[in-house]
Scaffold this motif. Structure first.
Motif, PDB file in Angstrom:
ATOM      1  N   ARG A 287      -2.549   6.924  -3.328  1.00 40.82           N
ATOM      2  CA  ARG A 287      -2.671   5.353  -2.840  1.00 40.82           C
ATOM      3  C   ARG A 287      -2.858   5.390  -1.101  1.00 40.82           C
ATOM      4  NH1 ARG A 287      -1.227   6.070  -8.094  1.00 40.82           N
ATOM      5  NH2 ARG A 287      -1.376   3.980  -9.163  1.00 40.82           N
ATOM      6  N   GLY A 288      -3.214   6.731  -0.683  1.00 44.88           N
ATOM      7  CA  GLY A 288      -3.732   6.914   0.679  1.00 44.88           C
ATOM      8  C   GLY A 288      -2.375   6.829   1.526  1.00 44.88           C
ATOM      9  N   ILE A 289      -1.143   6.883   1.103  1.00 46.15           N
ATOM     10  CA  ILE A 289      -0.003   7.075   2.123  1.00 46.15           C
ATOM     11  C   ILE A 289       0.298   8.586   2.368  1.00 46.15           C
ATOM     12  CG2 ILE A 289       2.351   6.374   2.274  1.00 46.15           C
ATOM     13  CD1 ILE A 289       1.705   4.123   0.159  1.00 46.15           C
ATOM     14  N   PRO A 290       0.251   8.911   3.741  1.00 45.14           N
ATOM     15  CA  PRO A 290       0.515  10.164   3.696  1.00 45.14           C
ATOM     16  C   PRO A 290       2.124  10.676   4.162  1.00 45.14           C
ATOM     17  CG  PRO A 290       0.140   8.987   5.928  1.00 45.14           C
ATOM     18  CD  PRO A 290       0.073   8.066   4.798  1.00 45.14           C
ATOM     19  N   ALA A 291       2.313  11.763   3.285  1.00 46.80           N
ATOM     20  CA  ALA A 291       3.671  12.217   3.351  1.00 46.80           C
ATOM     21  C   ALA A 291       3.641  13.935   3.192  1.00 46.80           C
ATOM     22  CB  ALA A 291       4.653  11.523   2.272  1.00 46.80           C
ATOM     23  N   LEU A 292       4.604  14.430   3.934  1.00 45.34           N
ATOM     24  CA  LEU A 292       4.664  15.915   3.849  1.00 45.34           C
ATOM     25  C   LEU A 292       3.367  16.739   4.044  1.00 45.34           C
ATOM     26  CD1 LEU A 292       7.220  16.647   0.859  1.00 45.34           C
ATOM     27  CD2 LEU A 292       7.707  16.175   3.167  1.00 45.34           C
ATOM     28  N   PHE A 293       2.275  16.512   3.528  1.00 46.22           N
ATOM     29  CA  PHE A 293       1.151  17.165   3.947  1.00 46.22           C
ATOM     30  C   PHE A 293      -0.028  16.230   3.379  1.00 46.22           C
ATOM     31  CE2 PHE A 293       2.735  18.596  -0.306  1.00 46.22           C
ATOM     32  CZ  PHE A 293       1.918  18.132  -1.200  1.00 46.22           C
TER      33      PHE A 293
END
Length: 877
Positions: A287-293
């Motif tokens: 969904r286009g949500i950045p997290a960790l990498f």
């Protein structure tokens, strides 16, 4: 002795105006003598003293005439061959003395030397020069008057252009355009974007097809666009839904993380955590949500730039850059915002605690939406959270999330290296290097979410050290803190798509207000935000109608000519660049010839008509009543389309910017420069402008993008977009010296942090963009090269009321496009995160290294913007 007879005095000599003729009884006329007879008679008679005096005076007169005629012809020859002053005009003429000779036509000329020349010519004027100097023809049409007024109103003539040209060229504009209360930054780019979006808004506000576009699919496409716009504008529905859409999304993230919906209940704890983290990460990333990498799909620049491969890189953070995490005050602010978000999404917290932590602002309807890029999801939310909500209080949990993100920030690569060193950030490795290092993620399952039948064999890692650091950080972080991190990542991105009365929206907005210096609670234009959302989600579709309204006639051809002229000027300059040897210059010319130029709008089969656009956006499911879900659908579609390129050849017709965008870009692996129709409008471009304005304004945009092909990063890509050292070693080393000069120059500039302190510009971070800005000299040379032809065609006409030369107006057009007002907080954020220098230094810092500017404004050798040659960083000379 004969008496001498007395001579009649000349004072008594007289002659009638009409002498009597024979018919009146007067004396008969003497026989007619020829000139030869008279001359012979004179020569035979002895000269009297009086005749001698007259003869001497005649000879002196003839000699003086000869001298004056000779001097005039010589000075006229010099004047005709003087170099043009700004804009091609001859130097101004100073009148000092006039000598008038009776019965002759008198003309006075002045040279720029100390000598004074007065010339008299008899009968006819001297021949005109073969190429006449530029005539001062002024245009008095209504369009010219308006354009002249716009330029005049942008100036602050109380400033010395040689000392502070940015203030001189933009001071009037900045005074007339105070910063809106809901924005931390507003400039000419933003103003033009608002104008572009108003055009799109007029299309979206309608309810019928556009008359000039008759494809049947246009009506279907317009329905999709308008439904998305209406869903955003329907604030009453958004208020009724409240926190619900985001709470449902977050509930899904938590269920995936805890393994409650993936059938992993029988696994051991380590495997549960691994599978839960994998599922929740894949859900967020899809969904286009950045997290960790983050993964992106881009060309394999070191082997085949058009072969699309997977790239692994560090993630975006909750704060703008790693520097913010080292600021205690900013960490505390960030922690308080996360705490407010966690309280919403962990319902076990008491109502009293919740009320104690939220703002006591009862003016709920006064808040505007924050125009973040929209992200989202169209999945259902799931059930209530259950007994696990939550083992620790929100305050402690928020602090742990901030500590966790701070570790990620410290492990990340500095932005100046990330942006400026493509050789350092290209590290192609087997996919096992990732899967065996970050063991907390099940990558086969992760990749199955995006590309189930195309498991990648290799990956390019921008910073290998980050993968090792991430593994260590994950091992040190407990499951509750990691879950809270994932929850807050979703909330920070998606809260702006809720109603403005929600606590989540207000919490995220408060963070942005502080970061950008925005007035708390200021109200923005909802329509502006919604049009921007539509452009982000379906921008190539809105672009179809925008281009139809704004980009007709020969705009594309004239815009392309400016770019082509600049490429020609750049190639011509290569032979005279001191630090570039012939071998490298020849290779640079080949690269310039190979650059693909895209102007106006894409011609890809995917976006060239309404039917193809409907197919392109077929996965974007739009409802007229669910804005949150609509934006999630658009974001998911973008992610899907990106992953579908993996393993394929680059679409050379594709664009990265939509047609209404006010920007331009250079794509190194594709070796292309792209100029959307959105920037081909005033104050950057108008197909009917005089050339000196067009080349000064849009020419700077074009030369900037061209120069990127040869900047600190772009020079490392050859004419095919392949990453390699294609200059000779000697040329590369000399270029680095020039680059170092620019880095030192810009690092010496400082900005006010708003708290009495100073922050230095990062000359390393901005190196590539500063080099791009230096390309203005190529735009200037391109304008000069076409000047005579343009003058003859009537394209160098002057504007009424502007007491400036064409050269001066060229540089004024350049300076005007960077007009901007900005809050100190937003300026600090820009200095820390943006590879572009602040607007003031994009103007004054650039012109510091352009001698032609100082010459145009006749700057003193002691002027700030006219330093001695050894103080300049001359890249293209």
């Amino acid at each position: 002795m004969l008496e001498r007879q007395a001579r009649v005095s000349t004072d008594e000599e007289s002659a009638p105006l009409l002498q009597d003729g024979p018919e009146n009884g007067g004396p008969q006329p003497a026989p007619t003598q020829s000139i030869a007879d008279r001359l012979g008679s004179i020569l035979q008679d002895p000269l009297t003293p009086f005749n001698k005096i007259l003869l001497i005076l005649l000879l002196v007169f003839l000699l003086l005439c000869s001298i004056f005629i000779g001097l005039f012809m010589g000075s006229q020859h010099k004047l005709n061959n003087l170099p043009d002053t700004p804009g091609g005009e001859k130097p101004p003429i100073t009148f000092t003395s006039v000598v008038t000779v009776p019965s002759a036509t008198t003309a006075t000329t002045t040279a720029t030397t100390t000598a004074t020349v007065t010339t008299t010519f008899i009968g006819v004027p001297p021949p005109a020069p073969s190429i006449p100097p530029p005539e001062r023809k002024e245009c008095f049409s209504s369009e010219c008057v308006v354009l002249s007024a716009a330029i005049l109103s942008s100036l602050d003539i109380t400033q010395d252009p040689c000392e502070n040209f940015y203030e001189y060229a933009t001071g009037g504009w900045r005074k007339a355009h105070p910063l809106p209360s809901d924005k931390g930054r507003f400039g000419s780019f933003n103003l033009l974007f608002q104008e572009n979006q108003q055009i799109v808004k007029d299309i979206l506000d309608g309810d019928g097809p556009i008359a000039s576009l008759r494809e049947p699919a246009d009506q279907q496409l317009l329905v999709k666009l308008r439904n998305l716009y209406y869903s955003c504008m329907d604030e009453s529905t958004l208020d009724q839904l409240g926190e619900g859409p985001l709470k449902d999304f977050v509930a899904r993230v938590k269920k995936l993380y805890r393994g409650e919906s993936t059938g992993i209940a029988d696994m051991n704890d380590d495997d549960k955590e691994r599978e839960g983290l994998t599922a929740s990460l894949a859900f967020l990333h899809s969904r286009g949500i950045p997290a960790l990498f983050e993964f992106i799909v881009e060309g394999d620049s070191a082997f085949d730039p058009n072969s699309m491969i997977l790239w692994f890189q560090q993630p975006r953070l909750g704060l703008p850059s790693k520097e913010y995490f080292e600021d205690k005050t900013m960490r505390e602010l960030y922690s308080s915002v996360l705490e407010r978000l966690l309280l919403i999404h962990y319902e076990a917290q008491t109502e009293n605690v919740f009320r104690a932590l939220v703002n006591n602002d009862d003016s709920e309807n006064s808040w505007p939406p924050w125009p973040w890029p929209p992200w989202g999801d169209d999945d259902d939310g799931g059930d209530d959270d259950g007994p696990r909500d939550h083992p620790r209080n929100a305050t402690t949990l928020a602090e742990e999330v901030v500590k966790f993100e701070r570790k990620l920030a410290q492990a990340s690569l500095d932005l100046d290296i990330l942006y400026q060193d493509p050789l350092f950030t290209y590290n192609k490795v087997p996919i096992s290097n990732i899967t065996e290092t970050i063991t907390q993620v099940n990558f086969p399952d992760y990749f199955a979410t995006f590309t189930p039948r195309n498991y990648p064999a290799e990956v390019v890692v921008t910073y290998p050290a980050y993968t090792r650091s991430l593994t260590s950080i994950l091992n040190q972080t407990d499951t509750d803190a990691l879950e809270a991190y994932l929850v807050t990542r979703a909330a920070l991105v998606l809260a702006p798509q809720l109603g403005t009365s929600t606590e989540s929206w207000k919490a995220v907005r408060h963070l942005q207000e502080v970061l950008q210096g925005i007035k708390p609670g200021s109200v923005g234009d909802r329509a502006e935000y919604c049009v921007n959302s539509v452009d982000q989600a379906l921008g190539f579709a809105t672009g179809r109608y925008f281009v139809n309204e704004t980009f007709g006639g020969d705009s594309k051809e004239k815009g392309t000519k400016v770019i082509t002229d600049i490429v020609i000027a750049f190639k011509k300059s290569l032979s005279s660049i001191s630090w570039m040897d012939k071998e490298s210059a020849a290779a640079a010319a080949e690269k310039a010839d190979a650059i693909r130029v895209k102007v106006g709008y894409p011609t890809s089969p995917n976006t060239q008509n309404a039917e193809s656009l409907l197919r392109y956006y077929s996965l974007v499911d739009i409802s007229k009543f669910d804005y949150f879900k609509n934006m999630l659908s658009a974001s998911s579609s973008d992610t899907y389309k990106q992953w579908q390129q993996l393993g394929k050849q680059r679409d050379l017709d594709a664009w990265e910017m939509t047609p209404a965008t006010v920007n331009a870009y250079f794509n190194p692996p594709a070796n292309e420069i792209v100029f959307p129709a959105g920037i081909l409008r005033p104050p950057f471009f108008n197909k009917d402008w005089p050339a000196y304005l067009t080349y000064g304004a849009f020419g700077q945009v074009a030369s900037h993008e061209l120069t990127h092909a040869f900047d600190s990063a772009g020079r490392l890509y050859n004419q095919e977009g392949k990453l390699e050292e294609w200059w000779t070693n000697a040329t590369s080393e000399r270029f680095k010296e020039k680059q170092s000069c620019l880095e030192k120059q810009y690092s010496s500039y400082t900005i006010d942090d708003g708290h009495g302190g100073k922050v230095h510009v990062n000359g390393n971070l901005t190196s590539g963009e500063n080099i791009g800005d230096s390309g203005i000299i190529q735009a200037y040379r391109a304008w000069k090269a076409q000047f005579n032809e343009s003058l003859q065609a009537g394209n160098e006409y002057l504007l009424p009321g502007l007491n400036h030369t064409r050269d001066q107006l060229f540089f004024i057009a350049f300076g005007r496009i960077w007009a901007e007002n900005i809050k100190p907080e937003a300026l600090v954020q820009r200095v820390r995160t943006d590879p572009h220098s602040p607007a003031q230094f994009r103007v004054d810092g650039t012109l510091h290294n352009v001698p032609e500017f100082a010459k145009a404004f006749n700057c003193s050798p002691k002027a700030k913007l006219n330093p001695p040659p050894e103080k300049r960083c001359l890249l293209w000379s």
